[in-house]
Design a protein around this motif. Structure first.
Motif, PDB file in Angstrom:
ATOM      1  N   SER A  22      41.046  52.248  36.482  1.00 50.91           N
ATOM      2  CA  SER A  22      39.737  51.664  36.748  1.00 50.91           C
ATOM      3  C   SER A  22      39.779  50.154  36.552  1.00 50.91           C
ATOM      4  O   SER A  22      40.044  49.684  35.438  1.00 50.91           O
ATOM      5  N   LEU A  23      39.498  49.401  37.615  1.00 51.11           N
ATOM      6  CA  LEU A  23      39.398  47.955  37.498  1.00 51.11           C
ATOM      7  C   LEU A  23      38.273  47.586  36.546  1.00 51.11           C
ATOM      8  O   LEU A  23      38.396  46.656  35.748  1.00 51.11           O
ATOM      9  N   ASP A  24      37.174  48.330  36.617  1.00 51.50           N
ATOM     10  CA  ASP A  24      36.029  48.067  35.741  1.00 51.50           C
ATOM     11  C   ASP A  24      36.406  48.230  34.274  1.00 51.50           C
ATOM     12  O   ASP A  24      35.995  47.429  33.430  1.00 51.50           O
ATOM     13  N   GLU A  25      37.186  49.255  33.942  1.00 52.70           N
ATOM     14  CA  GLU A  25      37.591  49.466  32.553  1.00 52.70           C
ATOM     15  C   GLU A  25      38.410  48.290  32.044  1.00 52.70           C
ATOM     16  O   GLU A  25      38.181  47.797  30.928  1.00 52.70           O
ATOM     17  N   VAL A  26      39.359  47.835  32.842  1.00 54.05           N
ATOM     18  CA  VAL A  26      40.225  46.733  32.421  1.00 54.05           C
ATOM     19  C   VAL A  26      39.415  45.447  32.304  1.00 54.05           C
ATOM     20  O   VAL A  26      39.513  44.726  31.302  1.00 54.05           O
ATOM     21  N   PHE A  27      38.585  45.160  33.290  1.00 51.33           N
ATOM     22  CA  PHE A  27      37.768  43.947  33.260  1.00 51.33           C
ATOM     23  C   PHE A  27      36.796  43.967  32.084  1.00 51.33           C
ATOM     24  O   PHE A  27      36.584  42.960  31.408  1.00 51.33           O
ATOM     25  N   ALA A  28      36.222  45.124  31.796  1.00 57.66           N
ATOM     26  CA  ALA A  28      35.267  45.259  30.690  1.00 57.66           C
ATOM     27  C   ALA A  28      35.937  45.083  29.329  1.00 57.66           C
ATOM     28  O   ALA A  28      35.258  44.811  28.337  1.00 57.66           O
ATOM     29  N   ALA A  29      37.246  45.213  29.266  1.00 56.89           N
ATOM     30  CA  ALA A  29      37.964  45.089  27.998  1.00 56.89           C
ATOM     31  C   ALA A  29      38.211  43.637  27.587  1.00 56.89           C
ATOM     32  O   ALA A  29      38.577  43.386  26.436  1.00 56.89           O
ATOM     33  N   VAL A  30      38.013  42.678  28.495  1.00 55.72           N
ATOM     34  CA  VAL A  30      38.455  41.316  28.199  1.00 55.72           C
ATOM     35  C   VAL A  30      37.381  40.228  28.087  1.00 55.72           C
ATOM     36  O   VAL A  30      37.735  39.060  27.998  1.00 55.72           O
ATOM     37  N   PRO A  31      36.095  40.534  28.035  1.00 50.81           N
ATOM     38  CA  PRO A  31      35.152  39.416  27.882  1.00 50.81           C
ATOM     39  C   PRO A  31      35.289  38.776  26.498  1.00 50.81           C
ATOM     40  O   PRO A  31      35.599  39.466  25.514  1.00 50.81           O
ATOM     41  N   HIS A  32      35.083  37.465  26.442  1.00 55.97           N
ATOM     42  CA  HIS A  32      35.144  36.738  25.184  1.00 55.97           C
ATOM     43  C   HIS A  32      34.301  35.488  25.319  1.00 55.97           C
ATOM     44  O   HIS A  32      34.353  34.809  26.350  1.00 55.97           O
ATOM     45  N   THR A  33      33.545  35.146  24.290  1.00 58.24           N
ATOM     46  CA  THR A  33      32.650  33.987  24.351  1.00 58.24           C
ATOM     47  C   THR A  33      33.397  32.663  24.491  1.00 58.24           C
ATOM     48  O   THR A  33      32.829  31.694  24.977  1.00 58.24           O
ATOM     49  N   GLU A  34      34.659  32.607  24.101  1.00 57.68           N
ATOM     50  CA  GLU A  34      35.450  31.378  24.219  1.00 57.68           C
ATOM     51  C   GLU A  34      36.218  31.305  25.550  1.00 57.68           C
ATOM     52  O   GLU A  34      36.917  30.329  25.793  1.00 57.68           O
ATOM     53  N   ALA A  35      36.117  32.323  26.371  1.00 53.12           N
ATOM     54  CA  ALA A  35      36.885  32.372  27.625  1.00 53.12           C
ATOM     55  C   ALA A  35      36.047  31.845  28.791  1.00 53.12           C
ATOM     56  O   ALA A  35      35.015  32.408  29.129  1.00 53.12           O
ATOM     57  N   GLY A  36      36.529  30.777  29.388  1.00 58.07           N
ATOM     58  CA  GLY A  36      35.890  30.238  30.577  1.00 58.07           C
ATOM     59  C   GLY A  36      36.558  30.721  31.850  1.00 58.07           C
ATOM     60  O   GLY A  36      36.058  30.513  32.947  1.00 58.07           O
ATOM     61  N   GLY A  37      37.710  31.369  31.707  1.00 57.77           N
ATOM     62  CA  GLY A  37      38.422  31.885  32.869  1.00 57.77           C
ATOM     63  C   GLY A  37      39.030  33.238  32.576  1.00 57.77           C
ATOM     64  O   GLY A  37      39.647  33.440  31.526  1.00 57.77           O
ATOM     65  N   THR A  38      38.829  34.153  33.503  1.00 58.36           N
ATOM     66  CA  THR A  38      39.438  35.470  33.407  1.00 58.36           C
ATOM     67  C   THR A  38      40.175  35.742  34.705  1.00 58.36           C
ATOM     68  O   THR A  38      39.591  35.623  35.781  1.00 58.36           O
ATOM     69  N   ALA A  39      41.444  36.074  34.607  1.00 53.28           N
ATOM     70  CA  ALA A  39      42.253  36.399  35.785  1.00 53.28           C
ATOM     71  C   ALA A  39      42.581  37.882  35.744  1.00 53.28           C
ATOM     72  O   ALA A  39      42.935  38.427  34.700  1.00 53.28           O
ATOM     73  N   LEU A  40      42.463  38.509  36.905  1.00 51.71           N
ATOM     74  CA  LEU A  40      42.699  39.943  37.040  1.00 51.71           C
ATOM     75  C   LEU A  40      43.691  40.149  38.176  1.00 51.71           C
ATOM     76  O   LEU A  40      43.545  39.559  39.244  1.00 51.71           O
ATOM     77  N   PHE A  41      44.715  40.959  37.931  1.00 52.04           N
ATOM     78  CA  PHE A  41      45.671  41.314  38.980  1.00 52.04           C
ATOM     79  C   PHE A  41      45.643  42.819  39.169  1.00 52.04           C
ATOM     80  O   PHE A  41      45.681  43.572  38.195  1.00 52.04           O
ATOM     81  N   VAL A  42      45.615  43.233  40.434  1.00 55.52           N
ATOM     82  CA  VAL A  42      45.624  44.644  40.781  1.00 55.52           C
ATOM     83  C   VAL A  42      46.804  44.892  41.709  1.00 55.52           C
ATOM     84  O   VAL A  42      46.914  44.262  42.765  1.00 55.52           O
ATOM     85  N   GLY A  43      47.698  45.797  41.312  1.00 54.02           N
ATOM     86  CA  GLY A  43      48.832  46.174  42.151  1.00 54.02           C
ATOM     87  C   GLY A  43      48.560  47.528  42.782  1.00 54.02           C
ATOM     88  O   GLY A  43      48.214  48.481  42.085  1.00 54.02           O
ATOM     89  N   THR A  44      48.694  47.601  44.100  1.00 49.17           N
ATOM     90  CA  THR A  44      48.444  48.845  44.825  1.00 49.17           C
ATOM     91  C   THR A  44      49.703  49.295  45.566  1.00 49.17           C
ATOM     92  O   THR A  44      50.597  48.491  45.849  1.00 49.17           O
ATOM     93  N   VAL A  45      49.746  50.562  45.903  1.00 47.24           N
ATOM     94  CA  VAL A  45      50.856  51.115  46.664  1.00 47.24           C
ATOM     95  C   VAL A  45      50.688  50.678  48.117  1.00 47.24           C
ATOM     96  O   VAL A  45      49.668  50.942  48.744  1.00 47.24           O
ATOM     97  N   ARG A  46      51.688  49.994  48.642  1.00 50.70           N
ATOM     98  CA  ARG A  46      51.628  49.536  50.034  1.00 50.70           C
ATOM     99  C   ARG A  46      52.360  50.519  50.942  1.00 50.70           C
ATOM    100  O   ARG A  46      53.119  51.363  50.472  1.00 50.70           O
ATOM    101  N   ASP A  47      52.156  50.366  52.234  1.00 44.43           N
ATOM    102  CA  ASP A  47      52.700  51.312  53.207  1.00 44.43           C
ATOM    103  C   ASP A  47      54.114  50.976  53.678  1.00 44.43           C
ATOM    104  O   ASP A  47      54.638  51.619  54.575  1.00 44.43           O
ATOM    105  N   HIS A  48      54.738  49.987  53.041  1.00 38.83           N
ATOM    106  CA  HIS A  48      56.116  49.652  53.395  1.00 38.83           C
ATOM    107  C   HIS A  48      56.833  49.118  52.159  1.00 38.83           C
ATOM    108  O   HIS A  48      56.192  48.678  51.201  1.00 38.83           O
ATOM    109  N   ASP A  49      58.135  49.163  52.193  1.00 37.11           N
ATOM    110  CA  ASP A  49      58.936  48.681  51.083  1.00 37.11           C
ATOM    111  C   ASP A  49      59.326  47.236  51.336  1.00 37.11           C
ATOM    112  O   ASP A  49      59.760  46.890  52.433  1.00 37.11           O
ATOM    113  N   GLY A  50      59.207  46.414  50.315  1.00 37.75           N
ATOM    114  CA  GLY A  50      59.568  45.011  50.447  1.00 37.75           C
ATOM    115  C   GLY A  50      61.063  44.758  50.387  1.00 37.75           C
ATOM    116  O   GLY A  50      61.521  43.676  50.703  1.00 37.75           O
ATOM    117  N   HIS A  51      61.847  45.756  49.998  1.00 33.44           N
ATOM    118  CA  HIS A  51      63.291  45.565  49.845  1.00 33.44           C
ATOM    119  C   HIS A  51      64.118  46.346  50.867  1.00 33.44           C
ATOM    120  O   HIS A  51      65.195  45.941  51.212  1.00 33.44           O
TER     121      HIS A  51
END
Length: 152
Positions: A21-50
């Motif tokens: 759940s993206l929401d679960e991960v995002f909800a885990a990281v709020p902080h009053t001292e944080a002005g920036g939050t970066a989120l990365f999501v890796g998904t299964v793609r339909d081809h292999d990069g290698h």
């Protein structure tokens, strides 16, 4: 002098078989001292990069028993090297289909530049150092193991 941290910045770490759940991960990281939050999501793609762009129909992730401990070490190193206020990382194992979410990481820092750099380091080190491997199935029926990490 940096203010003393009164709470653990590593908020959520998991290797699990259930959908992520993206929401679960995002909800885990709020902080009053944080002005920036970066989120990365890796998904299964339909081809292999290698494998010369071979069509992928599904894949399975498998984790070594030390994966959770190595994930904690990777997260702790990111916290030590960046002004992280909160961090979360979850990786899925088991059978996944094209489009499924395989990994979600988030980092909150005082500024966006730090958040982007810490998030990039977190996902790069996770992929390189945490013993989680994927077994890809291609459209032609062939299969291939992909291991970015050696056993600890």
């Amino acid at each position: 002098m940096e203010p003393m941290r009164t709470e653990e910045p590593i908020r959520l770490l998991a290797v699990r078989e259930t959908p992520l759940s993206l929401d679960e991960v995002f909800a885990a990281v709020p902080h009053t001292e944080a002005g920036g939050t970066a989120l990365f999501v890796g998904t299964v793609r339909d081809h292999d990069g290698h494998a010369e762009g071979a069509a992928v129909t599904s894949l399975a992730y498998e984790a070594h028993p030390t994966a959770a401990a190595r994930l904690r070490e990777v997260a702790a190193a990111v916290v030590a090297d960046f002004p992280v206020r909160a961090l979360a990382a979850v990786h899925r194992v088991g059978e996944l289909r094209v489009g499924d979410v395989a990994v979600v990481v988030a980092v909150a820092c005082p500024h966006r530049e730090e958040a982007f750099a810490a998030c990039r380091r977190l996902i790069d080190d996770l992929k390189r150092d945490v013993p989680i491997w994927k077994h890809q199935t291609f459209a032609d029926g062939s299969r291939e193991w992909v291991a970015a990490c050696e056993l600890p």
